[in-house]
Design a protein around this motif. Sequence first.
Motif, PDB file in Angstrom:
ATOM      1  N   GLN A  89       0.794  -1.220   0.000  1.00 55.73           N
ATOM      2  CA  GLN A  89       0.000   0.000   0.000  1.00 55.73           C
ATOM      3  C   GLN A  89       0.830   1.276   0.000  1.00 55.73           C
ATOM      4  O   GLN A  89       0.315   2.362  -0.286  1.00 55.73           O
ATOM      5  CB  GLN A  89      -0.942   0.006   1.201  1.00 55.73           C
ATOM      6  CG  GLN A  89      -0.278  -0.143   2.555  1.00 55.73           C
ATOM      7  CD  GLN A  89      -1.279  -0.331   3.672  1.00 55.73           C
ATOM      8  OE1 GLN A  89      -2.468  -0.136   3.495  1.00 55.73           O
ATOM      9  NE2 GLN A  89      -0.799  -0.718   4.845  1.00 55.73           N
ATOM     10  N   LYS A 107      -4.816   7.291   2.194  1.00 52.69           N
ATOM     11  CA  LYS A 107      -4.851   5.981   2.836  1.00 52.69           C
ATOM     12  C   LYS A 107      -4.176   6.045   4.206  1.00 52.69           C
ATOM     13  O   LYS A 107      -3.054   6.513   4.348  1.00 52.69           O
ATOM     14  CB  LYS A 107      -4.131   4.957   1.957  1.00 52.69           C
ATOM     15  CG  LYS A 107      -3.971   3.573   2.578  1.00 52.69           C
ATOM     16  CD  LYS A 107      -5.282   2.832   2.677  1.00 52.69           C
ATOM     17  CE  LYS A 107      -5.068   1.422   3.193  1.00 52.69           C
ATOM     18  NZ  LYS A 107      -6.353   0.701   3.348  1.00 52.69           N
ATOM     19  N   THR A 123      -8.815  13.001   2.075  1.00 47.97           N
ATOM     20  CA  THR A 123      -8.098  12.696   0.833  1.00 47.97           C
ATOM     21  C   THR A 123      -7.687  13.972   0.118  1.00 47.97           C
ATOM     22  O   THR A 123      -6.550  14.094  -0.361  1.00 47.97           O
ATOM     23  CB  THR A 123      -8.971  11.841  -0.098  1.00 47.97           C
ATOM     24  OG1 THR A 123      -9.288  10.601   0.555  1.00 47.97           O
ATOM     25  CG2 THR A 123      -8.244  11.538  -1.402  1.00 47.97           C
TER      26      THR A 123
END
Length: 261
Positions: free
Chosen positions: A96, A138, A165
């Motif tokens: 990720q 994230k 975000t």
Amino acid sequence: MAEKKVVSIEDRIPQLKQLRKKKANRRFITYLTLILLLILVIVYLQSPLSHIYSVNVENNRVVDTEEIIELSELSRDQSFWSIDQEAVVEKIENHQEISDVTVNRSWYNQVTISVEEYSRVGYVKSSNLFKPILENGKVLDDTELKVPKGDAPVLYGFSEQEPLTRLTQQLAELDSAVVQLISEIYWEPEDTNKDQIRMFTTDGHEVIASIHNFKDKMKLYPSIAQQVTSDMEGILYIDVGAYFQPYNSNDEVELEASEEE
């Protein structure tokens, strides 16, 4: 008219034999060379020399080199020529924190993996621990720190993913020197401004700003903050225009906003 010299076939036979012998020798050497090369290739492919000798990782800052190699599933007992580069890229991109991967062969047995990582642009607090936030918004739930690093601000109150975000994307585009001036960011939406945030900076200022123009306004922050002296206590507004408002007062001090070169 001069007479043409006539060479009899008997005189030419030794020359023809010599030419045929040279051609045969050249053909023999060519075939022998090809056979030897073929044998060398077969020996190489069947020997440890054709296995991966080393795997090098480039451009990783956060993700450990050994972790990237483990994700690639490449090993030294694997044939150098059996590497599926697309499969290796896909495996590593599953991490990720990695945004892009390039896999290249070099020499006859070395592999180079070049990666690009998502930047860590902030931290969120959870149960007295801090989790890093990437530039794509994230949150790294499996990475918990007792104390956040000083490379990015701590973010509070972001109960919705969408504003988080957008803010992290703008933090990623800011100069790192400006980002390091921010210690804390709180999301404080109001009816008139759902994007409102409150910041506390390392140079001692409390700042009101908005997510939608955060990047552009923060580029101007150093020049704005220089106009607020140490004896001035209050809130610095950079969401619309730029002005300073002292605590317990409705007075506003207009400030000039210019991007420093």
